[in-house]
Design an enzyme around this catalytic site. Structure first.
Site, short mmCIF file in Angstrom:
data_model
loop_
_atom_site.label_atom_id
_atom_site.label_comp_id
_atom_site.label_asym_id
_atom_site.label_seq_id
_atom_site.Cartn_x
_atom_site.Cartn_y
_atom_site.Cartn_z
N LEU A 1 -11.40 -3.38 3.93
CA LEU A 1 -10.27 -2.41 2.88
C LEU A 1 -8.69 -1.68 3.63
O LEU A 1 -8.72 -0.83 4.39
CB LEU A 1 -10.37 -1.55 1.96
N ASP A 2 -7.15 -2.03 2.74
CA ASP A 2 -6.33 -1.84 3.54
C ASP A 2 -6.36 -1.44 4.78
O ASP A 2 -4.95 -0.94 6.02
CB ASP A 2 -5.89 -0.04 3.56
N GLU A 3 -7.05 -2.32 6.00
CA GLU A 3 -6.81 -3.16 7.20
C GLU A 3 -5.79 -4.31 7.39
O GLU A 3 -6.59 -4.52 8.87
CB GLU A 3 -7.66 -2.84 7.56
N HIS B 1 0.83 -0.63 0.17
CA HIS B 1 -0.21 0.20 -0.08
C HIS B 1 0.58 1.03 0.27
O HIS B 1 1.85 2.13 0.39
CB HIS B 1 -0.57 -0.08 1.21
#
Lengths: 272, 272, 272, 272
Positions: free
Chosen positions: D215-217, D180
């Site tokens: 998401l992105d976690e 990311h």
């Protein structure tokens, strides 16, 4: 500044005026923000006897919307505001004591009495202004009464854990510096080390910034991080975080007190 | 430059000349070395059609000992010299392939055949010039024959493990860039990772520098380090070191190819 | 430890003995130095009432050449030795004051009176032992007379700028911790910042190490660096260097006082 | 693991079993998460011929909820998914080519054809699966058809700019690794460099993490940052960001492929 060509003109204008006045240039740094269409310059000279005249001459030759800030007296005066954690304050007091802070601490205001003793050891006045059993406006009025008794350049929030009202902040535009215990904009708000622990991050950081009315959203002066890993508890992160908070605030104060930080809108230009 | 005042004069002279010629200034960086009494300036413009004329005009207005270097053709041409280790070369070839190197690799010369294959994959000419069973002057004559077939700006030693003679180096003054596998000036000479392991250091580094006739003593362009600990064998240090060598050489090449590195005596001024 | 298999045996032996004694394991770290053929383990327990018995039991089950060190009293006692620079001492005094040092400062000895005042502010005894007009053996005899009046674990040289004799050092084997103002082994000896400036390095560092009879050659505990550039004078490097010296010594003391540093020959194993 | 004492028991149990089987211990790392009440151990041995038997014996002696993962075949098989940016893929292909990846790239899938050429240079199969003019389930079905043709350990998203559905992700639990382009949890979502520029941060970073349905976690494997300043445009930040993205993904892959990363709930334990 209408276009790129004007920049060469501005440099010529400024440096030419200084040369004409026989002023010695020690260093000159410029930055052009092409998005905001602004030109920033920091100029250090070593023989500017009559700063008032120079300031006027600069306003004469520069565009109408220019801001000129001359700094004839290099040592800033500050008030430090604290709660209970000692690490940032103690570092500031040591630098103040040994004349390496670039500023002079006028007094310390705490909303707890915890740090009174360390101030006394350095003969720095400490004022206890408890926030308890009073509303914010009363609390801030008491703070202001003390602050107004001094002629200061900056308020430094060295782990001051109360949120200040817009009314208070507006009185000190770009003159309040805060250390935030996270790598902003991550972990805005309360308990950032707890948040960092829960998220399992591998780096934690600290951010020094000017305080504006948006919580944790003011212009960032400087940031640093340190690595952490799975073996860190939230308490370990907080302990390591204190080291980085101390270092980041010290660095930010050095930059600000040395007139290296310019603010435009919500960002800083820092001529390190 | 006789004194500080002259600096303001130089800035005025240069920026004024550019303004007069209607040249747009994109960025300007200066540095004054007060010990060496030298003034350095890097100026980026965006509409300088006739560089030859500008160069002449700058020499007209600047002091007699000034050096002016205009860069009308931004893409440098380079030759990469290697031995057996692939990491720096592969990184350069990738950047060359995707046009992010800021230079164009003309060919690769190796004293072993190991890296021929990777060059072929990118259609870059590879020349094998073995050092075996020949004296250094013969070896270097063979190198020069190939190099002279190209019109290049820089020779990049990307883990080229042979020491070049003063006679060879003199032909390329400040045009040979080397990556040294240690944080110079620590661990000069052979087997730096072995030396670092024996010493028990807690950081290892790499240094990119211009090659002069003093072994590992040329002007440093950039350096980086990474932490190591007791669990690292000398081999582990070498493995980690390759990562940092790759990064440091890439950074140095980017700075040099972007005309950000000035050399005076044995030091660099790097306008990052 | 004859071979790898013995390691599993050692882990079993130690952990089994602890389990049998109902001792709670908080953390366990091991390191095998396969070159030196040594096994290192750091074990933290939380309910070891009778350390003497456990120590005997460990010696019973471990090989004859094992060294066992139990730490029943976690707070170390130290003496700090200084010359004129305040930064490391002030940081230690603050941590001592707020009980975050992991040790208790018994007194400070200075060969100049400069730092007497800061010690008095924290009510720490300060002894002035000038080195002037006396030979080293007399100077060291005076130091020892003071030191022998205290029961200490470590001597911390916090910018103590005199070289101690082998005879002195031998009295405190692996118990003297020094902060060296360079990234060892670069710039051994005097004026490292001047040397760094002359060499044009892009990073400067500091090294905390145990003092042995080889100048600047003792086992390294920890090292850190910070970037510098062409705009730094030697004085600027020294100023930045003080920040990193303070941080490195603080980190090293934390590691040593927390019993995380093991020494074998000229290297450390640090269980961070 | 009911209490601390059990940890010593677990260490004894595991190391004792290995010693009894005459298995040579190369390294052993443990971690106790006292909040989650879990014990993690990574054990490296050098002569474990019959891994199946050892695995069974470990399950016999360990608590019922233990997870044992033996790794008899160290080289992982992976598929890399990309969009248009080359930097992460090229780095992976170089490491794959020179056998320093710790895994074997089976093929590359791109939703644009941009990176087909670089794959062909390394003779790695490239599949173009455009997302255009089809719904996500069709797109993912096409991806799965290709993926299912290989027997892989991990899917690596090397700047794959499409969001995958929960249904897709569920098929590869903790087997999808993403890079990311921000220092999570800052700047979640689209255009992190633009967000970073607008916020005026002084550091930018990159995060490698396992992909989960948030998401992105997903659990973070590793993170790094680099300093930026006011002179960086959003484009400059993106350019610098690509360097750090490449380094962070390479580091994360090295850790995962070397079986150093354990996941529990939303966090990783990384035995570096």
């Amino acid at each position: 500044m209408k276009n790129n060509k004007d920049r060469a003109g501005l440099v010529t204008t400024i440096s030419g005026m200084l040369a004409k006045e026989n002023i010695n240039l020690v260093s000159m740094r410029e930055h052009v923000d092409t998005v905001a269409d602004r030109f920033f310059a920091r100029i250090e000279v070593d023989n500017c006897a009559d700063t008032r005249t120079i300031e006027e001459k600069l306003y004469d030759v520069l565009p109408a919307d220019a801001t000129v800030k001359l700094n004839p007296s290099p040592e800033k005066k500050i008030i430090v505001m604290v709660t209970r954690e000692h690490h940032c304050l103690a570092d500031i007091l040591i630098r103040n004591q040994f004349k390496t802070l670039g500023a002079s601490v006028q007094c310390v205001i705490g909303n707890h009495a915890t740090l009174q003793n360390i101030c006394e050891r350095f003969e720095i006045p400490f004022y206890l202004v408890s926030h308890k059993e009073k509303d914010r406006s009363t609390f801030e009025a008491e703070l202001l009464e003390i602050i107004n008794g001094y002629d200061i350049d900056f308020l430094v929030l060295a782990k001051f854990m109360r949120i200040l009202s817009p009314g208070f902040i507006t009185k000190f535009p770009l003159r309040i510096i805060n250390i935030h215990h996270s790598f902003l904009p991550a972990f805005i708000g309360a308990n950032p080390y707890r948040q960092a622990y829960e998220r399992g991050v591998k780096l934690i950081g600290a951010t020094a910034h000017f305080v504006t009315n948006e919580l944790d959203e003011g212009p960032i002066i400087t940031q640093q991080i340190i690595p952490v890993n799975h073996s860190f508890t939230a308490e370990d992160m907080m302990k390591s975080g204190k080291e980085i908070e101390t270092a980041v605030l010290a660095k930010a104060l050095q930059l600000v007190f040395d007139d290296r930080v310019f603010v435009h809108q919500n960002k800083t230009v820092v001529f390190e």
